[in-house]
Scaffold this active site. Structure first.
Site, PDB file in Angstrom:
ATOM      1  N   CYS A 204      -1.421   0.599   7.382  1.00 13.78           N
ATOM      2  CA  CYS A 204      -2.858   0.292   7.492  1.00 13.78           C
ATOM      3  C   CYS A 204      -3.234  -0.938   6.653  1.00 13.78           C
ATOM      4  O   CYS A 204      -3.395  -2.029   7.184  1.00 13.78           O
ATOM      5  CB  CYS A 204      -3.709   1.497   7.063  1.00 13.78           C
ATOM      6  N   ARG A 205      -3.379  -0.746   5.338  1.00 16.72           N
ATOM      7  CA  ARG A 205      -3.972  -1.800   4.504  1.00 16.72           C
ATOM      8  C   ARG A 205      -3.055  -3.002   4.287  1.00 16.72           C
ATOM      9  O   ARG A 205      -3.488  -4.158   4.454  1.00 16.72           O
ATOM     10  CB  ARG A 205      -4.389  -1.220   3.144  1.00 16.72           C
ATOM     11  N   SER A 206      -1.803  -2.767   3.882  1.00 15.77           N
ATOM     12  CA  SER A 206      -0.966  -3.941   3.568  1.00 15.77           C
ATOM     13  C   SER A 206      -0.586  -4.747   4.817  1.00 15.77           C
ATOM     14  O   SER A 206      -0.522  -5.983   4.724  1.00 15.77           O
ATOM     15  CB  SER A 206       0.257  -3.563   2.713  1.00 15.77           C
TER      16      SER A 206
ATOM     17  N   ASP B 295      -8.188   4.020   0.942  1.00 16.29           N
ATOM     18  CA  ASP B 295      -7.232   4.399   1.977  1.00 16.29           C
ATOM     19  C   ASP B 295      -7.999   4.855   3.221  1.00 16.29           C
ATOM     20  O   ASP B 295      -8.698   5.854   3.187  1.00 16.29           O
ATOM     21  CB  ASP B 295      -6.371   5.538   1.414  1.00 16.29           C
TER      22      ASP B 295
ATOM     23  N   CYS C  17       0.869  -1.188   0.000  1.00 16.94           N
ATOM     24  CA  CYS C  17       0.000   0.000   0.000  1.00 16.94           C
ATOM     25  C   CYS C  17       0.901   1.232   0.000  1.00 16.94           C
ATOM     26  O   CYS C  17       2.074   1.137  -0.378  1.00 16.94           O
ATOM     27  CB  CYS C  17      -0.977  -0.026   1.169  1.00 16.94           C
TER      28      CYS C  17
ATOM     29  N   ASN D 148       2.270   1.441   4.387  1.00 16.77           N
ATOM     30  CA  ASN D 148       2.596   0.166   5.062  1.00 16.77           C
ATOM     31  C   ASN D 148       2.289   0.205   6.570  1.00 16.77           C
ATOM     32  O   ASN D 148       2.962  -0.432   7.363  1.00 16.77           O
ATOM     33  CB  ASN D 148       4.052  -0.242   4.794  1.00 16.77           C
TER      34      ASN D 148
HETATM   35  P1  4NP Z   1      -1.815   2.742   4.148  1.00 17.65           P
HETATM   36  O1  4NP Z   1      -2.459   4.088   4.720  1.00 17.65           O
HETATM   37  O2  4NP Z   1      -1.255   3.092   2.778  1.00 17.65           O
HETATM   38  O3  4NP Z   1      -2.973   1.821   4.053  1.00 17.65           O
HETATM   39  O4  4NP Z   1      -0.754   2.318   5.134  1.00 17.65           O
HETATM   40  C1  4NP Z   1      -1.767   5.300   4.776  1.00 17.65           C
HETATM   41  C2  4NP Z   1      -0.909   5.545   5.819  1.00 17.65           C
HETATM   42  C3  4NP Z   1      -0.251   6.762   5.890  1.00 17.65           C
HETATM   43  C4  4NP Z   1      -0.450   7.713   4.905  1.00 17.65           C
HETATM   44  C5  4NP Z   1      -1.286   7.449   3.857  1.00 17.65           C
HETATM   45  C6  4NP Z   1      -1.955   6.227   3.794  1.00 17.65           C
HETATM   46  N1  4NP Z   1       0.211   8.959   5.003  1.00 17.65           N
HETATM   47  O5  4NP Z   1      -0.018   9.804   4.113  1.00 17.65           O
HETATM   48  O6  4NP Z   1       1.005   9.185   5.923  1.00 17.65           O
END
Ligand code: 4NP
Length: 168
Positions: A23-25, A138, A18, A21
């Site tokens: 939340c989703r992955s 997201d 993602c 790294n």
């Molecule tokens: P992820 O979510 O891609 O599912 O881990 C996010 C975590 C942090 C950010 C964006 C998405 N960020 O912009 O910091």
């Protein structure tokens, strides 16, 4: 045994990707491993997750991801890292982005198209639907039940991925 290119002999390498790294992955990694363990086939896979961005490198998953996982009996163990193209695209047989932005970034970094598949393309209900939205949204900046909805999407898709990659 680990080979010179990082590939673990006899195992199918699966990397979930993602943006951050956190939340989703990490959720996809944890859910996939949990399902594989329940089926007694976790040792058939070399599973990891990574982000295309580097903002959260070294961090544990977001507290909301940890909480939703725990609620469903899944433990998340990942520590955030950024995708390492030279290493990851040879170690892992399958590169599994959470959305089309991640997919585009991975292909730009040199991931092989035939080995790069959106997570939700493994969801049998969605793959039968033409024009289905295959993005895992997201949840980071969202409110309310975002993580619960994302967990449900990831769980359905990981079940499909485990089935399909077990037979591959
Ligand atoms: P992820 O979510 O891609 O599912 O881990 C996010 C975590 C942090 C950010 C964006 C998405 N960020 O912009 O910091």
């Amino acid at each position: 045994m680990t080979q010179a290119n990082g590939k673990v002999e006899g195992k199918t390498g699966v990397l979930f990707v993602c943006l951050g790294n956190i939340c989703r992955s990490p959720l996809a990694e944890g859910v996939f491993l949990d399902l594989a363990r329940n089926q007694g086939i976790a040792d058939h896979f070399d599973v990891d997750s990574a982000g295309t961005g580097n903002w959260h490198v070294g961090e544990k998953p977001d507290g909301r991801a940890l909480a939703v996982a725990k609620k469903h009996g899944v433990t998340l163990v990942s520590v955030a890292r950024q995708v390492d193209p030279a290493h990851d695209f040879s170690q892992f047989d399958w590169i599994i982005p959470m959305n089309r932005d991640n997919e585009r970034d991975l292909l730009t970094l040199g991931a092989r198209r035939q080995r790069t598949r959106l997570l939700r393309s493994f969801d049998p209900a969605l793959s039968a639907e033409t024009g289905a939205d295959l993005d895992v949204p997201d949840p980071y900046f969202g409110q309310g039940d975002g993580f619960e909805r994302v967990f449900a999407m990831i769980e359905r898709a990981c079940a499909g991925a485990l089935r399909q990659l077990s037979n591959a």
